[in-house]
Design an enzyme around this catalytic site. Sequence first.
Site, PDB file in Angstrom:
ATOM      1  CE1 TYR A 167      -4.016  11.012   2.040  1.00  0.00           C
ATOM      2  CE2 TYR A 167      -3.705   9.758   0.062  1.00  0.00           C
ATOM      3  CZ  TYR A 167      -3.783   9.980   1.201  1.00  0.00           C
ATOM      4  OH  TYR A 167      -4.104   8.656   2.186  1.00  0.00           O
ATOM      5  CG  ASP A 185      -9.029  10.592   5.790  1.00  0.00           C
ATOM      6  OD1 ASP A 185      -7.709  10.839   5.637  1.00  0.00           O
ATOM      7  OD2 ASP A 185      -9.700   9.555   5.184  1.00  0.00           O
ATOM      8  CG  HIS A 216      -7.764   6.866   4.742  1.00  0.00           C
ATOM      9  ND1 HIS A 216      -7.113   8.119   4.898  1.00  0.00           N
ATOM     10  CD2 HIS A 216      -6.566   6.053   4.419  1.00  0.00           C
ATOM     11  CE1 HIS A 216      -5.934   8.168   4.710  1.00  0.00           C
ATOM     12  NE2 HIS A 216      -5.552   6.896   4.301  1.00  0.00           N
ATOM     13  CG  HIS A 261      -1.763   1.134   1.273  1.00  0.00           C
ATOM     14  ND1 HIS A 261      -3.192   1.331   1.266  1.00  0.00           N
ATOM     15  CD2 HIS A 261      -1.338   2.470   1.837  1.00  0.00           C
ATOM     16  CE1 HIS A 261      -3.510   2.383   1.319  1.00  0.00           C
ATOM     17  NE2 HIS A 261      -2.679   3.191   1.732  1.00  0.00           N
ATOM     18  CD  GLU A 262       1.558   3.171   3.828  1.00  0.00           C
ATOM     19  OE1 GLU A 262       0.747   2.785   4.403  1.00  0.00           O
ATOM     20  OE2 GLU A 262       1.638   4.344   3.148  1.00  0.00           O
ATOM     21  CG  HIS A 283       0.319   5.940  -0.765  1.00  0.00           C
ATOM     22  ND1 HIS A 283      -0.984   6.453  -1.448  1.00  0.00           N
ATOM     23  CD2 HIS A 283      -0.248   5.460   0.379  1.00  0.00           C
ATOM     24  CE1 HIS A 283      -1.987   6.361  -0.673  1.00  0.00           C
ATOM     25  NE2 HIS A 283      -1.368   5.707   0.511  1.00  0.00           N
ATOM     26  CD  GLU A 332      -5.341   5.883   1.269  1.00  0.00           C
ATOM     27  OE1 GLU A 332      -5.733   4.602   1.738  1.00  0.00           O
ATOM     28  OE2 GLU A 332      -4.304   6.036   1.276  1.00  0.00           O
TER      29      GLU A 332
HETATM   30  C1  LIG Z   1      -2.504   2.869   8.857  1.00  0.00           C
HETATM   31  C2  LIG Z   1      -2.418   4.198   8.130  1.00  0.00           C
HETATM   32  C3  LIG Z   1      -3.032   5.253   8.593  1.00  0.00           C
HETATM   33  C4  LIG Z   1      -3.122   6.315   8.081  1.00  0.00           C
HETATM   34  C5  LIG Z   1      -2.558   6.650   6.694  1.00  0.00           C
HETATM   35  C6  LIG Z   1      -2.287   5.452   6.155  1.00  0.00           C
HETATM   36  C7  LIG Z   1      -2.185   5.395   4.473  1.00  0.00           C
HETATM   37  O1  LIG Z   1      -1.127   4.840   4.044  1.00  0.00           O
HETATM   38  O2  LIG Z   1      -2.999   5.936   3.905  1.00  0.00           O
HETATM   39  C8  LIG Z   1      -2.299   4.223   6.779  1.00  0.00           C
HETATM   40  O3  LIG Z   1      -1.703   2.974   6.307  1.00  0.00           O
HETATM   41  C9  LIG Z   1      -2.715   2.162   5.509  1.00  0.00           C
HETATM   42  O4  LIG Z   1      -3.874   2.424   5.100  1.00  0.00           O
HETATM   43  C10 LIG Z   1      -2.218   0.998   5.263  1.00  0.00           C
HETATM   44  C11 LIG Z   1      -2.860   0.107   4.502  1.00  0.00           C
HETATM   45  C12 LIG Z   1      -3.161   0.021   5.891  1.00  0.00           C
HETATM   46 ZN   LIG Z   2      -2.775   5.168   1.915  1.00  0.00          ZN
END
Ligand SMILES: Cc1cccc(C(=O)O)c1OC(=O)C1CC1
Ligand SMILES: [Zn+2]
Length: 302
Positions: A159, A223, A228, A144-145, A148, A168
């Site tokens: 974003y 957000d 998200h 996921h990261e 990005h 996302e």
């Molecule tokens: C845990 C977390 C908090 C805030 C942003 C993100 C983000 O990277 O958008 C995040 O990571 C995820 O969503 C990963 C997939 C679990």
């Molecule tokens: Zn993310």
Amino acid sequence: VTHGATSGYGYGVLGDYKTLNTYYYNGWYYLYDVTKPMNGVIETRDANNGTTQGGYSVDSNNAFTSSGQAADVDAHKYAGIVYDYYYNTHNRNSFDNAGSTIISTVHYSTNYNNAFWNGNQMVYGDGDGTTFIALSGALDVVAHELTHAVTERTAGLIYQDQSGALNESMSDVFGYFVEPNDYLMGEDVYTPGISGDALRSISDPTAYGQPDHMNDYYYTSSDNGGVHTNSGIPNKAAYNTIVSIGKTKAEKIYYRALTVYLTSSSDFSDARAALLSSTADLYGYGTEYTAVENAWDAVGVY
Ligand SMILES: Cc1cccc(C(=O)O)c1OC(=O)C1CC1
Ligand SMILES: [Zn+2]
Ligand SMILES: [Ca+2]
């Protein structure tokens, strides 16, 4: 050996044994992987619960077996797996397709229930032990990261609002493509005290409070416009697509849409169009094309 590539091992966040591509130099073994094609390098650093990039994760005997090293082990191993996914499946050499070094920092801050790409590298908190454990402990989180970063270097989806929710969604969808054994996100590091739950689900976004239809788009200022939350809508469309045409074709159309058609201001309707164009390019106007139309019809995006 004065210096050079070595093979070490360690235990990950879930206590699982894994081998590691390390590098020996001047009496220390580094989490520094030089085995990738085209000189792609993967390096892992440790912020030691501060908020800096941290120094290299090192060990004296190439056995990264202490509890404090578990987050380092997984960040390193999983970054390598995600590198391999993009190279082997999409012929992409690192996040910028130019072999830039993939840098991760673990043990960032304290009780930090977050993971992010900061524009230059991945950063992982340890979690507070209740909501999350060390976030590099999940392959879908690492994918996921790093996605990005890929998105930032390709479509550049802003974003915010719908382009942000698409940003996302791309990270969740490629999180599935890299770790396709479930349709859940973050399940391996989320709520250690509760089994079977996750941060999100792409098969049923509503299970975790996300909409799965445009009728339920969540208008909010928080957000970044609910990125998200509203990612549930394109996530559901992706799930519909995967179920109907299969992962192998789906990941090809998603990668082509992300790298060829989507732009920084693309909204959900633009994503539908981008995926249809990608499908037509790759497979024509047959069953796959109809499946993608149906996938997006089902979430109310035209
Ligand atoms: C845990 C977390 C908090 C805030 C942003 C993100 C983000 O990277 O958008 C995040 O990571 C995820 O969503 C990963 C997939 C679990
Ligand atoms: Zn993310
Ligand atoms: Ca998963």
